[in-house]
Design a protein around this motif. Structure first.
Motif, PDB file in Angstrom:
ATOM      1  N   LEU A  18       0.830  -1.200   0.000  1.00 39.16           N
ATOM      2  CA  LEU A  18       0.000   0.000   0.000  1.00 39.16           C
ATOM      3  C   LEU A  18       0.869   1.257   0.000  1.00 39.16           C
ATOM      4  O   LEU A  18       0.615   2.195  -0.754  1.00 39.16           O
ATOM      5  N   ARG A  19       1.903   1.253   0.816  1.00 38.86           N
ATOM      6  CA  ARG A  19       2.785   2.429   0.895  1.00 38.86           C
ATOM      7  C   ARG A  19       3.599   2.634  -0.384  1.00 38.86           C
ATOM      8  O   ARG A  19       3.829   3.758  -0.811  1.00 38.86           O
ATOM      9  N   LEU A  20       4.029   1.542  -0.980  1.00 41.79           N
ATOM     10  CA  LEU A  20       4.880   1.628  -2.166  1.00 41.79           C
ATOM     11  C   LEU A  20       4.090   1.665  -3.470  1.00 41.79           C
ATOM     12  O   LEU A  20       4.625   2.044  -4.508  1.00 41.79           O
ATOM     13  N   GLY A  21       2.842   1.269  -3.413  1.00 43.28           N
ATOM     14  CA  GLY A  21       2.037   1.121  -4.617  1.00 43.28           C
ATOM     15  C   GLY A  21       1.926   2.366  -5.465  1.00 43.28           C
ATOM     16  O   GLY A  21       1.906   2.287  -6.695  1.00 43.28           O
ATOM     17  N   LYS A  22       1.868   3.515  -4.835  1.00 45.99           N
ATOM     18  CA  LYS A  22       1.718   4.761  -5.579  1.00 45.99           C
ATOM     19  C   LYS A  22       2.966   5.109  -6.388  1.00 45.99           C
ATOM     20  O   LYS A  22       2.912   5.886  -7.309  1.00 45.99           O
ATOM     21  N   MET A  23       4.081   4.496  -6.041  1.00 44.15           N
ATOM     22  CA  MET A  23       5.330   4.759  -6.759  1.00 44.15           C
ATOM     23  C   MET A  23       5.537   3.794  -7.919  1.00 44.15           C
ATOM     24  O   MET A  23       6.429   3.996  -8.734  1.00 44.15           O
ATOM     25  N   LEU A  24       4.721   2.755  -7.997  1.00 40.17           N
ATOM     26  CA  LEU A  24       4.882   1.744  -9.036  1.00 40.17           C
ATOM     27  C   LEU A  24       4.196   2.158 -10.328  1.00 40.17           C
ATOM     28  O   LEU A  24       3.166   2.831 -10.307  1.00 40.17           O
ATOM     29  N   ASP A  25       4.774   1.752 -11.415  1.00 39.77           N
ATOM     30  CA  ASP A  25       4.131   1.916 -12.712  1.00 39.77           C
ATOM     31  C   ASP A  25       2.838   1.101 -12.694  1.00 39.77           C
ATOM     32  O   ASP A  25       2.785   0.009 -12.141  1.00 39.77           O
ATOM     33  N   GLN A  26       1.784   1.640 -13.272  1.00 43.12           N
ATOM     34  CA  GLN A  26       0.470   0.999 -13.235  1.00 43.12           C
ATOM     35  C   GLN A  26       0.489  -0.402 -13.841  1.00 43.12           C
ATOM     36  O   GLN A  26      -0.170  -1.304 -13.339  1.00 43.12           O
ATOM     37  N   SER A  27       1.245  -0.606 -14.908  1.00 46.43           N
ATOM     38  CA  SER A  27       1.284  -1.928 -15.525  1.00 46.43           C
ATOM     39  C   SER A  27       1.982  -2.942 -14.621  1.00 46.43           C
ATOM     40  O   SER A  27       1.570  -4.100 -14.536  1.00 46.43           O
ATOM     41  N   VAL A  28       3.016  -2.516 -13.919  1.00 48.82           N
ATOM     42  CA  VAL A  28       3.711  -3.391 -12.972  1.00 48.82           C
ATOM     43  C   VAL A  28       2.776  -3.745 -11.823  1.00 48.82           C
ATOM     44  O   VAL A  28       2.689  -4.902 -11.401  1.00 48.82           O
ATOM     45  N   ALA A  29       2.054  -2.748 -11.340  1.00 44.02           N
ATOM     46  CA  ALA A  29       1.121  -2.986 -10.244  1.00 44.02           C
ATOM     47  C   ALA A  29       0.059  -4.000 -10.648  1.00 44.02           C
ATOM     48  O   ALA A  29      -0.266  -4.911  -9.876  1.00 44.02           O
ATOM     49  N   GLN A  30      -0.465  -3.892 -11.838  1.00 44.07           N
ATOM     50  CA  GLN A  30      -1.522  -4.798 -12.275  1.00 44.07           C
ATOM     51  C   GLN A  30      -0.995  -6.202 -12.585  1.00 44.07           C
ATOM     52  O   GLN A  30      -1.674  -7.185 -12.307  1.00 44.07           O
ATOM     53  N   TYR A  50      -8.024  -7.871   5.439  1.00 45.39           N
ATOM     54  CA  TYR A  50      -8.305  -6.439   5.576  1.00 45.39           C
ATOM     55  C   TYR A  50      -7.213  -5.588   4.919  1.00 45.39           C
ATOM     56  O   TYR A  50      -7.509  -4.698   4.122  1.00 45.39           O
ATOM     57  N   TYR A  51      -5.966  -5.855   5.262  1.00 48.47           N
ATOM     58  CA  TYR A  51      -4.874  -5.049   4.713  1.00 48.47           C
ATOM     59  C   TYR A  51      -4.679  -5.278   3.219  1.00 48.47           C
ATOM     60  O   TYR A  51      -4.284  -4.355   2.494  1.00 48.47           O
ATOM     61  N   ALA A  52      -4.977  -6.474   2.751  1.00 44.38           N
ATOM     62  CA  ALA A  52      -4.908  -6.731   1.312  1.00 44.38           C
ATOM     63  C   ALA A  52      -5.965  -5.904   0.583  1.00 44.38           C
ATOM     64  O   ALA A  52      -5.679  -5.304  -0.460  1.00 44.38           O
ATOM     65  N   LEU A  53      -7.177  -5.854   1.131  1.00 40.47           N
ATOM     66  CA  LEU A  53      -8.232  -5.042   0.515  1.00 40.47           C
ATOM     67  C   LEU A  53      -7.891  -3.554   0.547  1.00 40.47           C
ATOM     68  O   LEU A  53      -8.154  -2.833  -0.414  1.00 40.47           O
ATOM     69  N   GLU A  54      -7.304  -3.107   1.654  1.00 44.10           N
ATOM     70  CA  GLU A  54      -6.859  -1.717   1.743  1.00 44.10           C
ATOM     71  C   GLU A  54      -5.811  -1.410   0.666  1.00 44.10           C
ATOM     72  O   GLU A  54      -5.860  -0.353   0.040  1.00 44.10           O
ATOM     73  N   ALA A  55      -4.894  -2.316   0.467  1.00 40.38           N
ATOM     74  CA  ALA A  55      -3.840  -2.111  -0.531  1.00 40.38           C
ATOM     75  C   ALA A  55      -4.428  -2.114  -1.945  1.00 40.38           C
ATOM     76  O   ALA A  55      -4.025  -1.306  -2.789  1.00 40.38           O
ATOM     77  N   ILE A  56      -5.375  -3.010  -2.203  1.00 38.37           N
ATOM     78  CA  ILE A  56      -6.033  -3.038  -3.525  1.00 38.37           C
ATOM     79  C   ILE A  56      -6.740  -1.718  -3.783  1.00 38.37           C
ATOM     80  O   ILE A  56      -6.620  -1.143  -4.867  1.00 38.37           O
ATOM     81  N   ASP A  57      -7.456  -1.210  -2.782  1.00 37.84           N
ATOM     82  CA  ASP A  57      -8.130   0.082  -2.953  1.00 37.84           C
ATOM     83  C   ASP A  57      -7.119   1.202  -3.159  1.00 37.84           C
ATOM     84  O   ASP A  57      -7.370   2.136  -3.918  1.00 37.84           O
ATOM     85  N   GLY A  58      -5.982   1.117  -2.497  1.00 39.37           N
ATOM     86  CA  GLY A  58      -4.944   2.147  -2.616  1.00 39.37           C
ATOM     87  C   GLY A  58      -4.256   2.158  -3.969  1.00 39.37           C
ATOM     88  O   GLY A  58      -3.700   3.178  -4.369  1.00 39.37           O
ATOM     89  N   LEU A  59      -4.283   1.039  -4.666  1.00 39.35           N
ATOM     90  CA  LEU A  59      -3.633   0.979  -5.974  1.00 39.35           C
ATOM     91  C   LEU A  59      -4.508   1.556  -7.084  1.00 39.35           C
ATOM     92  O   LEU A  59      -4.035   1.766  -8.185  1.00 39.35           O
ATOM     93  N   LYS A  60      -5.758   1.802  -6.795  1.00 37.41           N
ATOM     94  CA  LYS A  60      -6.671   2.317  -7.823  1.00 37.41           C
ATOM     95  C   LYS A  60      -6.416   3.768  -8.112  1.00 37.41           C
ATOM     96  O   LYS A  60      -5.974   4.539  -7.362  1.00 37.41           O
TER      97      LYS A  60
END
Length: 60
Positions: A18-30, A50-60
């Motif tokens: 979740l913390r690092l997701g915003k720094m990742l390229d969208q294609s890498v994240a997906q 719970y934390y997995a769902l939070e991270a999924i929402d954060g990657l959107k």
């Protein structure tokens, strides 16, 4: 680490993503990160889910 036997390790993986997701390229994240989070989302431990769902929402 997402496959570790200890639930605290697994939910910390999701929290870190979740913390690092915003720094990742969208294609890498997906392609690479989302499958790991999908696996954690179906975990037997509710905190990991719970934390997995939070991270999924954060990657959107």
């Amino acid at each position: 680490m997402a496959g570790d036997n200890v639930p605290n390790v697994r939910f910390n993986v999701a929290k870190s993503i979740l913390r690092l997701g915003k720094m990742l390229d969208q294609s890498v994240a997906q392609q690479q990160v989302k499958p790991v989070l999908d696996k954690l989302k179906a975990d037997s431990d509710i905190d990991v889910q719970y934390y997995a769902l939070e991270a999924i929402d954060g990657l959107k």
